[in-house]
Write a protein that holds these residues in place. Sequence first.
Motif, PDB file in Angstrom:
ATOM      1  N   ARG A   1       0.846  -1.198   0.000  1.00 41.81           N
ATOM      2  CA  ARG A   1       0.000   0.000   0.000  1.00 41.81           C
ATOM      3  C   ARG A   1       0.879   1.245   0.000  1.00 41.81           C
ATOM      4  N   LEU A   2       0.722   2.047  -1.041  1.00 39.91           N
ATOM      5  CA  LEU A   2       1.592   3.205  -1.229  1.00 39.91           C
ATOM      6  C   LEU A   2       0.798   4.502  -1.267  1.00 39.91           C
ATOM      7  N   ALA A   3       1.428   5.563  -0.785  1.00 42.08           N
ATOM      8  CA  ALA A   3       0.888   6.913  -0.925  1.00 42.08           C
ATOM      9  C   ALA A   3       1.752   7.653  -1.933  1.00 42.08           C
ATOM     10  N   VAL A   4       1.129   8.161  -2.977  1.00 39.14           N
ATOM     11  CA  VAL A   4       1.839   8.921  -4.002  1.00 39.14           C
ATOM     12  C   VAL A   4       1.570  10.406  -3.745  1.00 39.14           C
ATOM     13  N   LEU A   5       2.594  11.129  -3.329  1.00 38.43           N
ATOM     14  CA  LEU A   5       2.472  12.541  -2.986  1.00 38.43           C
ATOM     15  C   LEU A   5       3.321  13.354  -3.959  1.00 38.43           C
ATOM     16  N   ILE A   6       2.667  14.212  -4.745  1.00 33.45           N
ATOM     17  CA  ILE A   6       3.335  14.939  -5.826  1.00 33.45           C
ATOM     18  C   ILE A   6       3.461  16.424  -5.475  1.00 33.45           C
ATOM     19  N   ASP A   7       4.652  16.927  -5.559  1.00 39.67           N
ATOM     20  CA  ASP A   7       4.912  18.359  -5.422  1.00 39.67           C
ATOM     21  C   ASP A   7       4.751  18.968  -6.809  1.00 39.67           C
ATOM     22  N   ALA A   8       3.546  19.452  -7.125  1.00 35.84           N
ATOM     23  CA  ALA A   8       3.261  19.943  -8.475  1.00 35.84           C
ATOM     24  C   ALA A   8       4.103  21.158  -8.840  1.00 35.84           C
ATOM     25  N   ASP A   9       4.588  21.886  -7.840  1.00 32.36           N
ATOM     26  CA  ASP A   9       5.467  23.025  -8.112  1.00 32.36           C
ATOM     27  C   ASP A   9       6.817  22.573  -8.644  1.00 32.36           C
ATOM     28  N   ASN A  10       7.133  21.292  -8.427  1.00 34.71           N
ATOM     29  CA  ASN A  10       8.453  20.775  -8.760  1.00 34.71           C
ATOM     30  C   ASN A  10       8.389  19.552  -9.652  1.00 34.71           C
ATOM     31  N   ALA A  11       7.297  19.383 -10.376  1.00 32.00           N
ATOM     32  CA  ALA A  11       7.140  18.249 -11.283  1.00 32.00           C
ATOM     33  C   ALA A  11       6.286  18.688 -12.465  1.00 32.00           C
ATOM     34  N   GLN A  12       6.356  17.934 -13.545  1.00 33.12           N
ATOM     35  CA  GLN A  12       5.611  18.260 -14.749  1.00 33.12           C
ATOM     36  C   GLN A  12       4.458  17.275 -14.952  1.00 33.12           C
ATOM     37  N   PRO A  13       3.290  17.756 -15.421  1.00 32.60           N
ATOM     38  CA  PRO A  13       2.155  16.860 -15.608  1.00 32.60           C
ATOM     39  C   PRO A  13       2.406  15.763 -16.633  1.00 32.60           C
ATOM     40  N   GLY A  14       3.356  15.981 -17.533  1.00 29.94           N
ATOM     41  CA  GLY A  14       3.647  14.980 -18.550  1.00 29.94           C
ATOM     42  C   GLY A  14       4.228  13.684 -18.016  1.00 29.94           C
ATOM     43  N   ILE A  15       4.674  13.675 -16.765  1.00 30.47           N
ATOM     44  CA  ILE A  15       5.269  12.455 -16.209  1.00 30.47           C
ATOM     45  C   ILE A  15       4.236  11.526 -15.585  1.00 30.47           C
ATOM     46  N   VAL A  16       2.995  12.000 -15.398  1.00 32.85           N
ATOM     47  CA  VAL A  16       2.042  11.278 -14.547  1.00 32.85           C
ATOM     48  C   VAL A  16       1.753   9.868 -15.041  1.00 32.85           C
ATOM     49  N   GLU A  17       1.492   9.702 -16.319  1.00 31.17           N
ATOM     50  CA  GLU A  17       1.167   8.369 -16.830  1.00 31.17           C
ATOM     51  C   GLU A  17       2.307   7.389 -16.587  1.00 31.17           C
ATOM     52  N   GLY A  18       3.518   7.795 -16.948  1.00 33.81           N
ATOM     53  CA  GLY A  18       4.676   6.945 -16.721  1.00 33.81           C
ATOM     54  C   GLY A  18       4.951   6.740 -15.242  1.00 33.81           C
ATOM     55  N   LEU A  19       4.716   7.774 -14.448  1.00 29.29           N
ATOM     56  CA  LEU A  19       4.913   7.696 -13.002  1.00 29.29           C
ATOM     57  C   LEU A  19       4.032   6.622 -12.382  1.00 29.29           C
ATOM     58  N   LEU A  20       2.737   6.663 -12.680  1.00 28.48           N
ATOM     59  CA  LEU A  20       1.810   5.711 -12.082  1.00 28.48           C
ATOM     60  C   LEU A  20       2.053   4.293 -12.599  1.00 28.48           C
ATOM     61  N   ALA A  21       2.501   4.165 -13.842  1.00 29.13           N
ATOM     62  CA  ALA A  21       2.861   2.844 -14.360  1.00 29.13           C
ATOM     63  C   ALA A  21       4.058   2.288 -13.603  1.00 29.13           C
ATOM     64  N   GLU A  22       5.005   3.170 -13.264  1.00 30.43           N
ATOM     65  CA  GLU A  22       6.182   2.745 -12.492  1.00 30.43           C
ATOM     66  C   GLU A  22       5.783   2.381 -11.067  1.00 30.43           C
ATOM     67  N   VAL A  23       4.919   3.193 -10.459  1.00 31.93           N
ATOM     68  CA  VAL A  23       4.454   2.916  -9.102  1.00 31.93           C
ATOM     69  C   VAL A  23       3.774   1.551  -9.030  1.00 31.93           C
ATOM     70  N   ALA A  24       3.041   1.197 -10.083  1.00 32.32           N
ATOM     71  CA  ALA A  24       2.321  -0.077 -10.107  1.00 32.32           C
ATOM     72  C   ALA A  24       3.261  -1.282 -10.028  1.00 32.32           C
ATOM     73  N   LYS A  25       4.531  -1.097 -10.366  1.00 38.61           N
ATOM     74  CA  LYS A  25       5.503  -2.191 -10.253  1.00 38.61           C
ATOM     75  C   LYS A  25       5.808  -2.514  -8.794  1.00 38.61           C
ATOM     76  N   TYR A  26       5.601  -1.526  -7.919  1.00 37.13           N
ATOM     77  CA  TYR A  26       5.990  -1.687  -6.524  1.00 37.13           C
ATOM     78  C   TYR A  26       4.809  -1.899  -5.577  1.00 37.13           C
ATOM     79  N   GLY A  27       3.599  -1.632  -6.056  1.00 38.31           N
ATOM     80  CA  GLY A  27       2.441  -1.815  -5.183  1.00 38.31           C
ATOM     81  C   GLY A  27       1.224  -1.097  -5.717  1.00 38.31           C
ATOM     82  N   ILE A  28       0.284  -0.837  -4.822  1.00 38.05           N
ATOM     83  CA  ILE A  28      -0.977  -0.191  -5.181  1.00 38.05           C
ATOM     84  C   ILE A  28      -0.993   1.223  -4.615  1.00 38.05           C
TER      85      ILE A  28
END
Length: 247
Positions: A9-36
Motif C-alpha cells: 500500500r503506497l501513498a503517491v504525494l506529488i509536489d506539483a510546483d516541482n514536477a511536470q504533468p507529462g510524467i504522470v502516466e509513466g509515473l503511475l505505471a512505475e508505481v504499479a511495479k511496486y504496489g498499489i
Amino acid sequence: MASPIGNTRLAVLIDADNAQPGIVEGLLAEVAKYGIAHVKRSYGDWTGPQLKGWKDALLTHSIQPIQQFRYTTGKNATDSALIIDAMDLLYSDRLDGFCLVSSDSDFTRLAARIRESGLIVYGFGEKKTPEPFVAACDKFIYTEILVGKEDDGVAIAPRSDRELKQDKRLLNLLRNAADAASDDTGWANLGAVGSTIAKQAPEFDSRNYGYRKLRDLVQATRLFEIEERPIGGGQAKAVYVRIARKR
C-alpha cells in the motif's frame, strides 16, 4: 507487517510546483511495479496560472488536488502541506510505503523519517535532484526515463560498450556487487547483484543508460560472462553473471 509486493500500500504525494504533468502516466505505471497507489495527491496553488497544465492529468488519473495558497513570497507553503500530510498518513499506520515526487531537497528529512519508521520510500525527480534527497530514499527513479518511451520501453538512447567502459562509477558498482554476491566459483545471481547495487546507489536504474533490463546493461559492457540456469526443473530460468576472466 508489510504487505506482499503486489499488495504493498503506497501513498503517491506529488509536489506539483516541482514536477511536470507529462510524467504522470509513466509515473503511475512505475508505481504499479511496486504496489498499489492507495493515496494519490498533488500539492500546489491551483489558483495560479503556472499549474494550469495539471488539470487533465489529475482528472484522468484520479489524483486529488490539494490546494495550498502562497502566503508570502519566498516561502514554499506547498512543501509544508505535503510534509504535514505525509506525517499524518505515516501515523495512520495504513500504508507500507511512500512515493515522493519532487526534485526539491526539502524532502530529504521527510524521506529519512519515513524510513526510520520502517516504511519504504520511492523517490521520483529530475536528474537535477540534489544528492541528499536521492540518498535518503530506498530507490530513486529519474523522471526523464518515464516520458517519451520508444518501442523498447526506454526513453534514453542506449550507451555503447565504449561509453559504458568510460563510466568508472558504473563499472565499480557492477563489479563490486557481482563480487559481493558471488559464490566460490565467482558466479552471482543477477537478482542479488541488482539488490546489492540498490543498497549502495538508490538512483541506479539500467534505463538511465538506455537499457530496459539489468541483464541488457551488464551484457552491453562486455565485461561479464552470462549464464542461464533452470529453476526447479521447469521452464523458468535464473540469470547468473561472472566477471569475465582475462585471457
